[in-house]
Design a protein around this motif. Structure first.
Motif, PDB file in Angstrom:
ATOM      1  N   ARG A 255       0.825  -1.207   0.000  1.00 51.99           N
ATOM      2  CA  ARG A 255       0.000   0.000   0.000  1.00 51.99           C
ATOM      3  C   ARG A 255       0.858   1.256   0.000  1.00 51.99           C
TER       4      ARG A 255
ATOM      5  N   GLY B  32       3.038   1.518  -3.364  1.00 49.55           N
ATOM      6  CA  GLY B  32       2.224   1.919  -4.509  1.00 49.55           C
ATOM      7  C   GLY B  32       1.770   3.359  -4.411  1.00 49.55           C
ATOM      8  N   GLY B  33       1.377   3.790  -3.208  1.00 49.89           N
ATOM      9  CA  GLY B  33       0.955   5.179  -3.014  1.00 49.89           C
ATOM     10  C   GLY B  33       2.075   6.158  -3.264  1.00 49.89           C
TER      11      GLY B  33
ATOM     12  N   ALA C 289       2.740   6.413  -7.121  1.00 49.06           N
ATOM     13  CA  ALA C 289       1.683   7.132  -7.832  1.00 49.06           C
ATOM     14  C   ALA C 289       1.712   8.623  -7.526  1.00 49.06           C
TER      15      ALA C 289
ATOM     16  N   ILE D  74      -2.806   6.425 -10.850  1.00 52.12           N
ATOM     17  CA  ILE D  74      -3.270   5.230 -10.143  1.00 52.12           C
ATOM     18  C   ILE D  74      -3.369   4.053 -11.106  1.00 52.12           C
TER      19      ILE D  74
ATOM     20  N   ALA E 296       0.197   2.982 -12.075  1.00 44.77           N
ATOM     21  CA  ALA E 296       0.795   2.240 -10.960  1.00 44.77           C
ATOM     22  C   ALA E 296       0.170   0.856 -10.821  1.00 44.77           C
ATOM     23  N   GLN E 297      -1.116   0.755 -11.109  1.00 48.41           N
ATOM     24  CA  GLN E 297      -1.795  -0.534 -11.038  1.00 48.41           C
ATOM     25  C   GLN E 297      -1.219  -1.502 -12.071  1.00 48.41           C
TER      26      GLN E 297
ATOM     27  N   LEU F 182      -4.386   0.759  -3.870  1.00 51.40           N
ATOM     28  CA  LEU F 182      -3.753   2.023  -4.258  1.00 51.40           C
ATOM     29  C   LEU F 182      -4.547   3.220  -3.757  1.00 51.40           C
TER      30      LEU F 182
END
Length: 421
Positions: free
Chosen positions: A133, A136-137, A140, A377, A380-381, A391
């Motif tokens: 989490r 990924g955050g 992004a 987002i 990044a996904q 995300l």
């Protein structure tokens, strides 16, 4: 008219219609059923919207960004940024922010930065204990800096739409971008201390010197490009052409990591991306023309004057509006539609149009990773393989951090205007 301007676009966006088709459909319906305007005006205004010299900078800078990726220059910059960060808690996360800032100073593409950083740094962030989490955050959100730091495609579009100096916008974006990077880095350090994430590596003069040597020609690129613009050696469009030439020479003859086939492939990718941007410019120019000829800007100005809003209240309302818009529209579409409407209103309240351009750009940069439709987002996904809900939770604290930066940028105009004057 309410159906054509409000209900119809909402319905089209809801079913996934491309934004440029939304714009063209709205205008076509309005012209055919509500306005006494010949249909031939649609194509005339579309092509007229592309008749702007400043737009030449866009395909050049997009091509330069693609060349950076093909030649390995982007990876050298990432390695350099990582080597320059010393022993602080969460040094790998801070390196991610620094690398994104460095990439933005070359390509100005947030999406490209997230893709490049994600492939290189996401596995390292996971191994360092950041968790899916948070990693990924961070990836992004750090890409948002790339929209603000020059050279910025968003600022080129704002300068064209609001008839402002693009070189002044570029230089005005430097300090706000640095503020965004510093606040993100501080959050990473504090969060890493709280979560017990150690430093990834100690600072080494030997490693920093080697990384600087390897990335030397890549580091010089933004110096040449931005320095040439500010010193009046060339225009932003000419600077974009120079950036392409520089990247080709460095990739072919200095680093020798690029072939002629790579240049052709980069040109094809750049043509596709530039086409997507320019068709939005053409479609949005029709929307702008319709609302202008119908007196919408003048009506809004009169309405705001009747409310007797202060500049402070106006900027607060604009920030809330743009943050909401940015969560649904990409920066290109939002700037092309709203800059011609909002910039004159800001000027009527005594707000510097250059400062307002930075405010607008930062708002839409935050929108790039704001749920539900932030483009970063989705990128990044794809890179990380994480589900959207992970995300969404990962970017939430970074949205708060950059909103704090936005408040400072909005109400401390000297941050944007000190270098630009």
């Amino acid at each position: 008219m309410i159906f054509a301007y409000i209900v119809l676009p909402i319905l089209l966006v809801a079913i996934g219609t491309p934004i440029f088709l939304v714009f063209l459909t709205v205008v076509a319906v309005a012209m055919l059923f509500f306005l006494n305007i010949p249909p031939v005006a649609l194509q005339q205004v579309m092509f007229g919207g592309l008749d702007n010299f400043a737009l030449l900078a866009i395909p050049f800078f997009v091509f330069a960004g693609q060349l950076m990726s093909s030649s390995g220059i982007a990876n050298r910059l990432i390695a350099w940024a990582m080597a320059m960060v010393g022993r602080v808690p969460g040094s790998l996360g801070v390196s991610t922010v620094a690398a994104s800032t460095a990439l933005g100073a070359i390509s100005g593409s947030s999406v490209a930065a997230v893709a490049a950083l994600g492939q290189t740094l996401y596995p390292k962030l996971i191994a360092a204990g950041y968790g899916q989490r948070r990693a990924g955050g961070l990836l992004a959100s750090s890409g948002a800096i790339d929209i603000v730091i020059p050279p910025s495609i968003a600022m080129i579009l704002y300068g064209m739409a609001a008839e402002q100096s693009i070189p002044r916008l570029f230089i005005a974006g430097i300090l706000p971008a640095i503020l965004m990077a510093v606040l993100l880095s501080l959050f990473v350090v504090v969060d890493s201390m709280r979560r017990g994430i150690p430093s990834d590596h100690a600072f080494s003069f030997k490693a920093a010197a080697k990384a600087t040597k390897d990335a030397f020609w890549a580091i010089l690129m933004p110096v040449f490009v931005l320095g040439g613009i500010y010193l009046g050696v060339f225009s932003p469009s000419e600077a974009g052409g120079f950036a392409c030439f520089y990247a080709i020479v460095i990739g072919l003859f200095v680093y020798r990591t690029m072939t002629l086939r790579d240049i052709v492939n980069a040109a094809g990718s750049a043509a596709m991306l530039s086409g997507q941007i320019l068709i939005l410019v053409a479609a949005a120019s029709v929307i702008t023309w319709i609302v202008t000829t119908q007196g919408v800007p003048q009506a809004i100005i009169a309405w705001i004057n009747a409310m007797e809003l202060s500049a402070f209240a106006f900027l607060l309302a604009i920030n809330l509006l743009l943050l909401a818009i940015g969560a649904f529209l990409d920066p290109t579409s939002a700037i092309l539609v709203f800059a011609p409407l909002l910039a004159p209103i800001a000027m009527s309240l005594g707000i510097d149009p250059i400062h307002f351009g930075i405010i607008m750009t930062v708002n839409l940069a935050i929108g790039m990773f704001t749920p539900p439709f932030g483009l970063n987002i989705f990128v990044a996904q794809q890179v990380t393989g994480l589900p959207a809900h992970t995300l969404y939770r990962g970017v939430a604290p970074f949205v708060v951090v950059l909103i704090i930066a936005l408040i400072v940028i909005t109400y401390v105009p000297a941050l944007s205007l000190t270098l630009a004057h």
